[in-house]
Design a protein around this motif. Structure first.
Motif, PDB file in Angstrom:
ATOM      1  N   VAL A 143      -4.259  -0.127  -2.002  1.00  0.00           N
ATOM      2  CA  VAL A 143      -3.921  -1.393  -1.359  1.00  0.00           C
ATOM      3  C   VAL A 143      -3.961  -2.483  -2.429  1.00  0.00           C
ATOM      4  O   VAL A 143      -4.932  -2.604  -3.168  1.00  0.00           O
ATOM      5  CB  VAL A 143      -4.903  -1.736  -0.224  1.00  0.00           C
ATOM      6  N   ARG A 148      -5.324   5.479   0.689  1.00  0.00           N
ATOM      7  CA  ARG A 148      -4.266   4.555   0.286  1.00  0.00           C
ATOM      8  C   ARG A 148      -4.705   3.575  -0.802  1.00  0.00           C
ATOM      9  O   ARG A 148      -5.824   3.079  -0.789  1.00  0.00           O
ATOM     10  CB  ARG A 148      -3.777   3.746   1.502  1.00  0.00           C
ATOM     11  N   HIS A 160      -8.633   6.414   5.122  1.00  0.00           N
ATOM     12  CA  HIS A 160      -8.521   6.545   6.575  1.00  0.00           C
ATOM     13  C   HIS A 160      -8.778   7.980   7.026  1.00  0.00           C
ATOM     14  O   HIS A 160      -9.037   8.230   8.199  1.00  0.00           O
ATOM     15  CB  HIS A 160      -7.135   6.089   7.033  1.00  0.00           C
ATOM     16  N   ASN A 186     -14.523   1.565  -5.049  1.00  0.00           N
ATOM     17  CA  ASN A 186     -13.223   1.568  -4.387  1.00  0.00           C
ATOM     18  C   ASN A 186     -12.586   0.186  -4.344  1.00  0.00           C
ATOM     19  O   ASN A 186     -11.376   0.069  -4.156  1.00  0.00           O
ATOM     20  CB  ASN A 186     -13.353   2.102  -2.956  1.00  0.00           C
ATOM     21  N   SER A 187     -13.388  -0.852  -4.513  1.00  0.00           N
ATOM     22  CA  SER A 187     -12.849  -2.210  -4.551  1.00  0.00           C
ATOM     23  C   SER A 187     -12.789  -2.760  -5.971  1.00  0.00           C
ATOM     24  O   SER A 187     -12.418  -3.918  -6.174  1.00  0.00           O
ATOM     25  CB  SER A 187     -13.699  -3.143  -3.678  1.00  0.00           C
ATOM     26  N   ARG A 247     -16.212   9.732  -5.187  1.00  0.00           N
ATOM     27  CA  ARG A 247     -16.739   8.731  -4.266  1.00  0.00           C
ATOM     28  C   ARG A 247     -18.249   8.558  -4.349  1.00  0.00           C
ATOM     29  O   ARG A 247     -18.761   7.452  -4.197  1.00  0.00           O
ATOM     30  CB  ARG A 247     -16.339   9.093  -2.825  1.00  0.00           C
ATOM     31  N   ARG A 269      -8.476   2.436   0.171  1.00  0.00           N
ATOM     32  CA  ARG A 269      -9.015   2.567   1.523  1.00  0.00           C
ATOM     33  C   ARG A 269      -8.783   3.994   2.003  1.00  0.00           C
ATOM     34  O   ARG A 269      -7.678   4.515   1.883  1.00  0.00           O
ATOM     35  CB  ARG A 269      -8.344   1.582   2.483  1.00  0.00           C
ATOM     36  N   ASN A 327      -7.252  -1.831  -4.741  1.00  0.00           N
ATOM     37  CA  ASN A 327      -8.425  -1.148  -4.217  1.00  0.00           C
ATOM     38  C   ASN A 327      -7.969   0.052  -3.404  1.00  0.00           C
ATOM     39  O   ASN A 327      -6.764   0.266  -3.235  1.00  0.00           O
ATOM     40  CB  ASN A 327      -9.332  -2.087  -3.412  1.00  0.00           C
ATOM     41  N   GLU A 387       0.822  -1.196   0.000  1.00  0.00           N
ATOM     42  CA  GLU A 387       0.000   0.000   0.000  1.00  0.00           C
ATOM     43  C   GLU A 387       0.861   1.252   0.000  1.00  0.00           C
ATOM     44  O   GLU A 387       2.025   1.233   0.407  1.00  0.00           O
ATOM     45  CB  GLU A 387      -0.951   0.014   1.201  1.00  0.00           C
TER      46      GLU A 387
END
Length: 536
Positions: free
Chosen positions: A101, A99, A93, A142-143, A47, A91, A89, A32
């Motif tokens: 990943v 990030r 935070h 996002n995935s 998003r 993530r 994908n 990541e």
């Protein structure tokens, strides 16, 4: 901890294209890194409804064997291995900590399964595919940062009646297809979908070119899967670390203060977004003549497009003539990279764009006989302005500053959007009068009256795409149609210009619900009219 690279974060690319990402974390087979400023500025607005999600449509004819699902799946897996951002994908935070990943593939079978999960075969037509991507439920997430759709629409016979599927034969039931049917070419539609924050338009087109190079090869599905296994072994047997960093001083403020633009389309608020893309292409002989005329006048077709837009706008007699037309476009930064290493981790899937602006007058002389001379003069002005941008020694440092500014804005807007959705947003409190006022930042340029810097529209000028698509590499396939674009925000507008399959193509993607009735349609008509008037 030793850093083990994946092509998700190719070390040689890590800082060159986005200096705010400076490290790679490795946790139990997961790789990541944080998104940089430019990447974040594209991710955060995407998003909710997929703003900026890219698509590329290619229509082609090929044999059933060539476009066999198992071959396409293997090719998709190979390219996702080469360019792991496609298989990563995201993530989030925090607004400052988003990030990528990536899970390291444990085998080539994992890669095939992953490719299969992000691949769809259908029978929908071109228009339905594009409309669904632009205006339907979001394809990406996002995935799922990329997705591939292969469609074989039902063909029509000469009477317009759909041709029914062939009657299954005994040999077909046993898995053996007659050679004559297998060699028959059919119409296929390919839709490549990808998030904009993992790459730009050039990555999308280079990917498609590589896809068709593999598709046009004579390798069977089993041979392609063997190639996948070999490439997986090569990439994951030898891992290396080669991080670099870069820093630069900038004259960003000065360049921004020079921008003046006061022309905008009249907008309207509408709860629903409806993106449409009127597209026009010109036959190969006319396209060659148009390009030849541009060359004779000392400009490229890209410079001519800027002039076409300024003339089309002036002919609409819209806006104040005291302020010029400002247009923006993306700048491909790939040629500026210093890293030319060849390794298994070399991937062209990364975001490598900056921005530049062209400013042209918003009026035309009353004498229409002078319009053609004025048009070519403005095309040369556009060429001069874009050349100055491309050759400026501070281009890269300016790009970094713009990335920081866009990233900062995107984080602030994303936080506001999320708080509004939760019902917790409150307008910022103005400073109290007794508080110490903040001293204004010293101006880079001498004091002058503040001028607006509003853009009329954006242009995506892709150039000659036949330089990317090596048609000779896949002689059994004839690609005849190419359409590209992205899911747009409310009220967005972007004009595309490119040459493909020997033809000149121009399209205008815009939110039909976001503008006053008839205005954009008239502008589009003026653009095509001016193109045929001055370049034909």
């Amino acid at each position: 901890m030793a850093v083990t690279p994946s092509s998700l974060i190719p070390p040689e690319r890590l800082v060159v294209h986005d200096s705010s990402s400076s490290s790679t974390d490795v946790h139990h087979g997961y790789f990541e890194r944080k998104l940089g400023d430019t990447e974040a500025s594209y991710f955060l607005p995407s998003r909710q409804s997929g703003v900026n999600d890219m698509y590329l449509h290619l229509g082609f004819r090929a044999s059933k064997h060539t476009a066999d699902r198992s071959r396409v799946r293997a090719i998709w897996a190979i390219l996702r291995l080469r360019h792991p951002l496609l298989a990563a994908n995201v993530r989030m935070h925090g607004y400052d900590d988003v990030r990528f990943v990536y899970k390291a593939p444990s085998s080539s079978h994992d890669l095939l399964d992953d490719a299969d999960a992000n691949f769809e075969c259908t029978t929908r037509g071109k228009d339905a595919l594009i409309d669904s991507f632009l205006n339907g439920p979001r394809t990406l997430s996002n995935s799922q940062l990329s997705y591939l759709i292969l469609s074989k629409p039902q063909e029509h016979d000469e009477t317009g009646i759909m041709t029914p599927p062939a009657t299954p034969s005994l040999s077909a039931e046993r898995g053996v297809l007659p050679v004559s049917n297998d060699d028959e070419t059919r119409q296929y539609e390919l839709l490549i979908c990808a998030m904009h924050f993992i790459g730009d338009g050039m990555a999308l087109h280079q990917f498609a070119a590589d896809f068709f190079t593999l598709l046009g090869s004579d390798k069977h599905a089993s041979e392609l899967e063997s190639q996948l296994e070999s490439e997986w072994q090569e990439r994951w047997a030898n891992q290396r670390d080669d991080l670099r960093s870069a820093a630069a001083h900038v004259d960003f403020e000065m360049s921004q203060q020079r921008l003046v633009g006061g022309q905008t389309f009249p907008r309207r608020k509408h709860p629903e977004r409806k993106t449409i893309i009127p597209t026009t292409s010109f036959p190969e002989d006319r396209s060659k003549a148009m390009l030849k005329k541009c060359k004779a006048n000392g400009v490229s077709i890209s410079a001519a497009f800027f002039a076409l837009c300024s003339v089309a706008w002036a002919r609409m007699h819209s806006g104040s003539k005291d302020l010029p037309v400002l247009m923006y476009s993306a700048l491909n930064l790939r040629s500026y990279f210093s890293s030319k290493s060849q390794s298994p981790w070399d991937s062209y899937w990364f975001l490598a764009i900056g921005y530049f602006n062209i400013v042209l007058p918003s009026f035309l002389p009353a004498d229409q006989k002078q319009h053609e001379a004025i048009f070519w003069h403005r095309a040369r002005q556009a060429k001069e302005q874009s050349t100055k941008v491309a050759k400026n020694p501070l281009l890269i440092s300016r790009t970094h500053e713009m990335a920081k500014e866009r990233g900062s804005r995107a984080r602030a807007w994303a936080k506001e959007d999320d708080e509004k959705e939760k019902g917790t947003w409150t307008p910022p409190t103005p400073p109290l009068s007794q508080e110490q006022p903040q001293l204004p930042r010293e101006a880079v340029l001498p004091c002058r009256e503040k001028a607006p810097a509003n853009a009329l529209l954006g242009l995506s000028l892709l150039g000659n795409l036949d330089g990317i698509y090596k048609h000779a590499n896949y002689p059994s396939i004839k690609i005849h149609t190419l359409t590209t674009g992205s899911r747009q925000r409310h009220g967005a507008m972007l004009l595309f210009g490119y040459t493909f399959a020997g033809k000149l193509w121009v399209s205008l993607g815009y939110d039909a619900s976001g503008y006053a009735d008839g205005v954009v349609e008239r502008f589009w008509s003026e653009v095509i009219g001016a193109l045929e008037e001055f370049l034909a």
